[in-house]
Design a protein around this motif. Structure first.
Motif, PDB file in Angstrom:
ATOM      1  N   GLU A 205      30.726  20.346  -1.202  1.00 56.08           N
ATOM      2  CA  GLU A 205      31.443  19.066  -1.251  1.00 56.08           C
ATOM      3  C   GLU A 205      30.623  17.955  -0.604  1.00 56.08           C
ATOM      4  O   GLU A 205      30.518  16.846  -1.140  1.00 56.08           O
ATOM      5  CB  GLU A 205      32.789  19.196  -0.532  1.00 56.08           C
ATOM      6  N   ILE A 206      30.039  18.262   0.544  1.00 58.08           N
ATOM      7  CA  ILE A 206      29.220  17.269   1.242  1.00 58.08           C
ATOM      8  C   ILE A 206      27.964  16.949   0.437  1.00 58.08           C
ATOM      9  O   ILE A 206      27.531  15.798   0.350  1.00 58.08           O
ATOM     10  CB  ILE A 206      28.855  17.782   2.651  1.00 58.08           C
ATOM     11  N   LYS A 207      27.395  17.964  -0.202  1.00 61.70           N
ATOM     12  CA  LYS A 207      26.210  17.761  -1.029  1.00 61.70           C
ATOM     13  C   LYS A 207      26.523  16.853  -2.214  1.00 61.70           C
ATOM     14  O   LYS A 207      25.754  15.930  -2.529  1.00 61.70           O
ATOM     15  CB  LYS A 207      25.695  19.119  -1.524  1.00 61.70           C
ATOM     16  N   MET A 208      27.664  17.091  -2.875  1.00 64.67           N
ATOM     17  CA  MET A 208      28.061  16.266  -4.010  1.00 64.67           C
ATOM     18  C   MET A 208      28.353  14.835  -3.567  1.00 64.67           C
ATOM     19  O   MET A 208      28.040  13.874  -4.273  1.00 64.67           O
ATOM     20  CB  MET A 208      29.295  16.866  -4.692  1.00 64.67           C
ATOM     21  N   ARG A 209      28.951  14.695  -2.400  1.00 64.10           N
ATOM     22  CA  ARG A 209      29.248  13.366  -1.864  1.00 64.10           C
ATOM     23  C   ARG A 209      27.949  12.582  -1.639  1.00 64.10           C
ATOM     24  O   ARG A 209      27.869  11.387  -1.923  1.00 64.10           O
ATOM     25  CB  ARG A 209      30.018  13.517  -0.552  1.00 64.10           C
ATOM     26  N   LYS A 210      26.933  13.261  -1.145  1.00 63.75           N
ATOM     27  CA  LYS A 210      25.636  12.618  -0.918  1.00 63.75           C
ATOM     28  C   LYS A 210      24.990  12.209  -2.238  1.00 63.75           C
ATOM     29  O   LYS A 210      24.408  11.129  -2.349  1.00 63.75           O
ATOM     30  CB  LYS A 210      24.709  13.574  -0.159  1.00 63.75           C
ATOM     31  N   ASN A 214      24.086   8.416  -3.419  1.00 63.31           N
ATOM     32  CA  ASN A 214      22.729   8.022  -3.809  1.00 63.31           C
ATOM     33  C   ASN A 214      22.712   7.381  -5.192  1.00 63.31           C
ATOM     34  O   ASN A 214      22.000   6.401  -5.429  1.00 63.31           O
ATOM     35  CB  ASN A 214      21.801   9.240  -3.792  1.00 63.31           C
ATOM     36  N   LEU A 215      23.512   7.950  -6.104  1.00 65.26           N
ATOM     37  CA  LEU A 215      23.592   7.385  -7.454  1.00 65.26           C
ATOM     38  C   LEU A 215      24.183   5.983  -7.425  1.00 65.26           C
ATOM     39  O   LEU A 215      23.725   5.077  -8.125  1.00 65.26           O
ATOM     40  CB  LEU A 215      24.441   8.295  -8.348  1.00 65.26           C
ATOM     41  N   LYS A 216      25.203   5.811  -6.594  1.00 61.97           N
ATOM     42  CA  LYS A 216      25.850   4.506  -6.472  1.00 61.97           C
ATOM     43  C   LYS A 216      24.889   3.475  -5.896  1.00 61.97           C
ATOM     44  O   LYS A 216      24.835   2.329  -6.345  1.00 61.97           O
ATOM     45  CB  LYS A 216      27.083   4.630  -5.580  1.00 61.97           C
TER      46      LYS A 216
END
Length: 219
Positions: A205-210, A214-216
């Motif tokens: 979850e934390i990895k996906m949030r990062k 980054n994409l944003k």
């Protein structure tokens, strides 16, 4: 303008002036290798001449150190040592410096003109672990619970709870308190992600949030 061209400024220095500057930095920062010098140059770009300039003036980094009467680091020199001689040199250093892990050795070996951990692994393979056996034996005696408790405390201390980067942790952790990440993973037989789950973090979850962040930021 000439005054803005640092190469011209350094070119105007005589050998004695240059050697005095480099000698002072060498002693203060424990710089032995050209790589260490380049790292220092990146952080203090105006304080010292470029490595290219040093090579132009003194033929090589080692040539400059020789003129200064300083020890030079040359990985080829270790091939002149027998296995027993090299092992004695390294284990004595480990004992004198009270080094507790391979990670800790890797961080200070270059500054002390000792063979790198890579050189030792190429020479001795898995036998390198025996050099640190006495220092790391306490890890075997600690329970997984004790190791995981220390691991979580260190993550909190480093403020990495919203990141959980294994690379960052391995660079920043206090190796006087914890063994390396790889030692912990080997001892517990778990991956980094599994370790994070054990101590209450959702690594994915934390990895996906990062990734989303980054994409944003890149849009």
């Amino acid at each position: 303008m000439k005054t803005n061209d640092k190469r011209i400024v350094w070119k105007e220095k005589n050998d004695l002036e240059l050697m005095s500057i480099i000698s002072s930095i060498h002693d203060k920062e424990n710089i032995f290798t050209s790589r260490q010098y380049q790292e220092y140059k990146k952080k203090h770009s105006q304080a010292v001449p470029s490595l290219w300039f040093i090579r132009e003036r003194f033929s090589s980094w080692e040539g400059l150190l020789h003129k200064l009467g300083k020890p030079t680091y040359n990985k080829e020199q270790w091939y002149r040592y027998s296995d027993e001689e090299l092992k004695l040199l390294v284990t004595t250093f480990i004992s004198e410096k009270e080094i507790k892990s391979q990670h800790q050795y890797e961080k200070i070996s270059g500054k002390n003109n000792m063979p790198s951990l890579y050189t030792l692994r190429m020479r001795f393979g898995e036998r390198v672990r025996a050099f640190f056996k006495n220092k790391e034996s306490h890890v075997i005696q600690e329970t997984n619970f004790e190791l995981l408790t220390k691991l979580k405390s260190e993550i909190i201390r480093l403020n990495l709870e919203s990141d959980l980067s294994m690379t960052k942790f391995n660079e920043l952790y206090d190796d006087n308190e914890l063994p390396s990440v790889f030692t912990i993973m080997r001892k517990t037989d778990k991956t980094w992600e599994q370790l994070m789950a054990e101590i209450g973090y959702d690594y994915q979850e934390i990895k996906m949030r990062k990734i989303k962040k980054n994409l944003k930021n890149n849009n």
